[in-house]
Motif scaffolding. Structure first.
Motif, PDB file in Angstrom:
ATOM      1  N   UNK A 197       0.824  -1.205   0.000  1.00 48.69           N
ATOM      2  CA  UNK A 197       0.000   0.000   0.000  1.00 48.69           C
ATOM      3  C   UNK A 197       0.862   1.261   0.000  1.00 48.69           C
ATOM      4  N   UNK A 198       1.948   1.250   0.783  1.00 47.53           N
ATOM      5  CA  UNK A 198       2.796   2.434   0.890  1.00 47.53           C
ATOM      6  C   UNK A 198       3.543   2.753  -0.391  1.00 47.53           C
ATOM      7  N   UNK A 199       4.199   1.745  -0.988  1.00 51.43           N
ATOM      8  CA  UNK A 199       4.931   1.997  -2.227  1.00 51.43           C
ATOM      9  C   UNK A 199       3.977   2.308  -3.385  1.00 51.43           C
ATOM     10  N   UNK A 200       2.808   1.677  -3.380  1.00 52.51           N
ATOM     11  CA  UNK A 200       1.820   1.980  -4.416  1.00 52.51           C
ATOM     12  C   UNK A 200       1.296   3.398  -4.259  1.00 52.51           C
ATOM     13  N   UNK A 201       1.084   3.837  -3.014  1.00 49.99           N
ATOM     14  CA  UNK A 201       0.652   5.220  -2.771  1.00 49.99           C
ATOM     15  C   UNK A 201       1.724   6.200  -3.227  1.00 49.99           C
ATOM     16  N   UNK A 202       2.987   5.847  -3.021  1.00 49.62           N
ATOM     17  CA  UNK A 202       4.089   6.689  -3.473  1.00 49.62           C
ATOM     18  C   UNK A 202       4.053   6.848  -4.996  1.00 49.62           C
ATOM     19  N   UNK A 203       3.848   5.753  -5.702  1.00 47.01           N
ATOM     20  CA  UNK A 203       3.747   5.812  -7.156  1.00 47.01           C
ATOM     21  C   UNK A 203       2.532   6.632  -7.586  1.00 47.01           C
ATOM     22  N   UNK A 204       1.433   6.496  -6.873  1.00 48.70           N
ATOM     23  CA  UNK A 204       0.214   7.244  -7.200  1.00 48.70           C
ATOM     24  C   UNK A 204       0.448   8.747  -7.049  1.00 48.70           C
ATOM     25  N   UNK A 205       1.152   9.129  -5.990  1.00 45.44           N
ATOM     26  CA  UNK A 205       1.460  10.541  -5.774  1.00 45.44           C
ATOM     27  C   UNK A 205       2.359  11.106  -6.870  1.00 45.44           C
ATOM     28  N   UNK A 206       3.168  10.234  -7.483  1.00 50.23           N
ATOM     29  CA  UNK A 206       4.046  10.662  -8.574  1.00 50.23           C
ATOM     30  C   UNK A 206       3.315  10.724  -9.914  1.00 50.23           C
ATOM     31  N   UNK A 207       2.029  10.371  -9.910  1.00 52.01           N
ATOM     32  CA  UNK A 207       1.244  10.484 -11.137  1.00 52.01           C
ATOM     33  C   UNK A 207       0.948   9.178 -11.834  1.00 52.01           C
ATOM     34  N   UNK A 208       1.378   8.053 -11.275  1.00 47.92           N
ATOM     35  CA  UNK A 208       1.130   6.752 -11.889  1.00 47.92           C
ATOM     36  C   UNK A 208      -0.343   6.389 -11.722  1.00 47.92           C
ATOM     37  N   UNK A 209      -1.025   6.142 -12.808  1.00 52.22           N
ATOM     38  CA  UNK A 209      -2.436   5.728 -12.767  1.00 52.22           C
ATOM     39  C   UNK A 209      -2.633   4.413 -13.537  1.00 52.22           C
ATOM     40  N   UNK A 210      -1.598   3.617 -13.640  1.00 50.12           N
ATOM     41  CA  UNK A 210      -1.684   2.375 -14.402  1.00 50.12           C
ATOM     42  C   UNK A 210      -2.612   1.383 -13.710  1.00 50.12           C
ATOM     43  N   UNK A 211      -3.146   0.483 -14.498  1.00 52.44           N
ATOM     44  CA  UNK A 211      -4.068  -0.520 -13.949  1.00 52.44           C
ATOM     45  C   UNK A 211      -3.361  -1.436 -12.955  1.00 52.44           C
ATOM     46  N   UNK A 212      -2.100  -1.764 -13.241  1.00 54.73           N
ATOM     47  CA  UNK A 212      -1.350  -2.622 -12.325  1.00 54.73           C
ATOM     48  C   UNK A 212      -1.117  -1.959 -10.995  1.00 54.73           C
ATOM     49  N   UNK A 213      -0.854  -0.647 -11.019  1.00 53.37           N
ATOM     50  CA  UNK A 213      -0.663   0.103  -9.773  1.00 53.37           C
ATOM     51  C   UNK A 213      -1.946   0.118  -8.958  1.00 53.37           C
ATOM     52  N   UNK A 214      -3.074   0.367  -9.609  1.00 56.79           N
ATOM     53  CA  UNK A 214      -4.347   0.394  -8.896  1.00 56.79           C
ATOM     54  C   UNK A 214      -4.681  -0.967  -8.299  1.00 56.79           C
ATOM     55  N   UNK A 215      -4.372  -2.040  -9.028  1.00 60.45           N
ATOM     56  CA  UNK A 215      -4.638  -3.389  -8.526  1.00 60.45           C
ATOM     57  C   UNK A 215      -3.795  -3.687  -7.288  1.00 60.45           C
ATOM     58  N   UNK A 216      -2.525  -3.296  -7.325  1.00 60.94           N
ATOM     59  CA  UNK A 216      -1.649  -3.533  -6.177  1.00 60.94           C
ATOM     60  C   UNK A 216      -2.075  -2.697  -4.977  1.00 60.94           C
TER      61      UNK A 216
END
Length: 461
Positions: A197-216
């Motif tokens: 959840x933490x690393x995925x949130x970090x990627x989300x804050x950087x602008x990542x909106x990929x489907x794989x990121x959302x799934x993780x």
């Protein structure tokens, strides 16, 4: 500082560093299997995208776990020869079972899991992922069997000062093993849930909106929200088992000096072992009796019952056990609040995309390694709480120590601490580097571009 204390600190430093990585790999293997099975069932590429990112974290964690485990095992001979001399007939076979059922399994299938995405059939890659996950769990099983036996020994007899097995079923399924194993496996699951959840949130804050990121991100948040209530229940059951078999540890956890009824739940205090009392105590009336006995009038053991006639204290040091237990519980309650709040954010229309959502994401990033904090605090509670025994009622820590000059132990301790500090900093830095690269659309691939036999780490095309 004397050799005994320095050796204890050195072993604590080694095991504290080591436990961080199995805590990740045990549960992360099963999460990777979940990603792979979802891909096989749906053929949705987002699940393989999540798999490919998190298998790199698994590989890095696995490598550091193996290396630090070897270093730790050396200390049985260099610092604690009395341990194997006394209980080697029991500890030796249990450690051998770990090698036979876990290390061999992982060694055979780890390469397929890491590098076989496009080189073997899909079913074989899924099978390899399952067997590696199973192997990490079996490794935890045997280690926790030995550790639990050291706390609640059973199925043995002493002959000329040496322990001999009389019933291996009693040794393996000793009184605290089921509770300790369950508690640790759930701790691993929570550690991984908040790391994902933490690393995925970090990627989300950087602008990542990929489907794989959302799934993780969803997987990590939901996993944490589901496991934390289960862990609280398992922790309560483990505490009742500890009260039955190690009452001195529970007395130290509660900083309760006198055996009595209507014992308060101490929220804050400064335990004073010299005066045998708590200073600045803040507590909830009858709370400890209610939790430990499920009765506000229940009788809870006190530390003063564990003092020998000559004044020798037969209970653990109070302050470290008292505070580490509260850090563990406090971190667990924070996990409960954060994971349930994050689930609510997942379900609302705006998700994490407004200002409030971004603050929630920052909170998840801050909680990335909260599982490590809770695990270490719990480990200190249970291991310091066993003192002065190395094996309860059989072998004291002092009896197992090697006759090594204190300066030699101190020098190696300082070297260990320096190396471990560098490795921890590098590990955390690499995780956020991988997350940043993935958020920028430039993930790092495990597999080489060419068919070369050597293993390469190259930017994915």
């Amino acid at each position: 500082m004397e050799t005994l204390l320095l050796s204890r600190i050195q072993f604590a430093a080694n095991i504290s560093f080591h436990i961080l990585f199995p805590t990740i790999t045990i549960a992360l293997g099963w999460v990777l299997l979940f990603f792979k099975l979802r891909f096989s069932a749906t053929r949705n590429e987002k699940w393989m995208e999540a798999y490919r990112f998190w298998v790199k974290v698994f590989a890095l964690s696995f490598a550091l776990g193996v290396v630090s485990g070897i270093t730790m095992s050396f200390q049985f001979g260099t610092n604690w020869p009395g341990f194997m001399e006394t209980i080697g007939n029991i500890a030796g076979p249990l450690l051998a079972y770990e090698v036979l059922t876990a290390f061999f399994l992982e060694a055979v299938f780890l390469g397929i899991m890491l590098f076989g995405f496009s080189r073997v059939p899909g079913w074989l890659h899924t099978l390899a992922t399952f067997l590696v996950a199973f192997g990490t769990t079996m490794s935890a099983f045997w280690i926790l069997v030995l550790n639990s036996w050291m706390h609640t020994p059973a199925g043995f007899e002493m002959r000329d000062g040496v322990a001999h097995a009389t019933d291996w079923l009693q040794i393996v399924f000793n009184p605290s093993m089921p509770y300790r194993l369950t508690h640790m496996l759930l701790a691993s699951g929570l550690t991984v849930a908040f790391l994902i959840a933490g690393l995925s949130a970090f990627r989300y804050l950087l602008g990542d909106r990929s489907a794989g990121l959302r799934a993780a991100l969803k997987t990590g948040v939901v996993l944490g929200a589901v496991l934390i209530p289960v862990q609280i229940f398992a922790g309560d059951m483990h505490g009742l088992n500890t009260l039955e078999h190690q009452p001195a540890k529970v007395a130290a956890m509660e900083a309760n000096w006198e055996t009595r009824s209507n014992v308060p739940l101490v929220l804050f205090a400064v335990p004073d072992e010299e005066a045998r009392e708590n200073r600045f105590e803040v507590g909830v009336p009858n709370g400890a009796s209610l939790i430990l006995k499920h009765d506000p009038n229940g009788v809870v053991p006190g530390l003063n019952d564990f003092v020998a006639e000559d004044g020798t204290r037969l209970h653990p040091p109070v302050s470290p056990v008292f505070w580490s237990f509260r850090i563990m519980v406090g971190t667990g309650l924070l996990m409960l609040a954060m994971s349930w709040a994050a689930v609510w954010f997942l379900r609302r229309k705006a998700g994490f995309d407004d200002r409030l959502g971004r603050w929630m994401l920052r909170g998840l990033v801050a909680m990335s390694f909260s599982g490590w904090l809770a695990t270490l605090a719990g480990w200190y509670t249970t291991e310091i709480g066993r003192q002065p025994w190395l094996v309860t009622g059989v072998l004291t820590t002092k009896q197992a120590i090697a006759d090594v000059p204190a300066p030699m132990v101190l020098s190696t301790l300082l070297m260990y601490l320096a190396v471990y500090a560098l490795l921890i900093a590098a590990y955390v830095g690499v995780l956020f580097y991988l997350a940043r690269r993935a958020a920028q659309g430039r993930p790092v691939a495990l597999e080489p571009r060419s068919g070369a036999a050597e293993v390469a780490v190259v930017p994915a095309e």
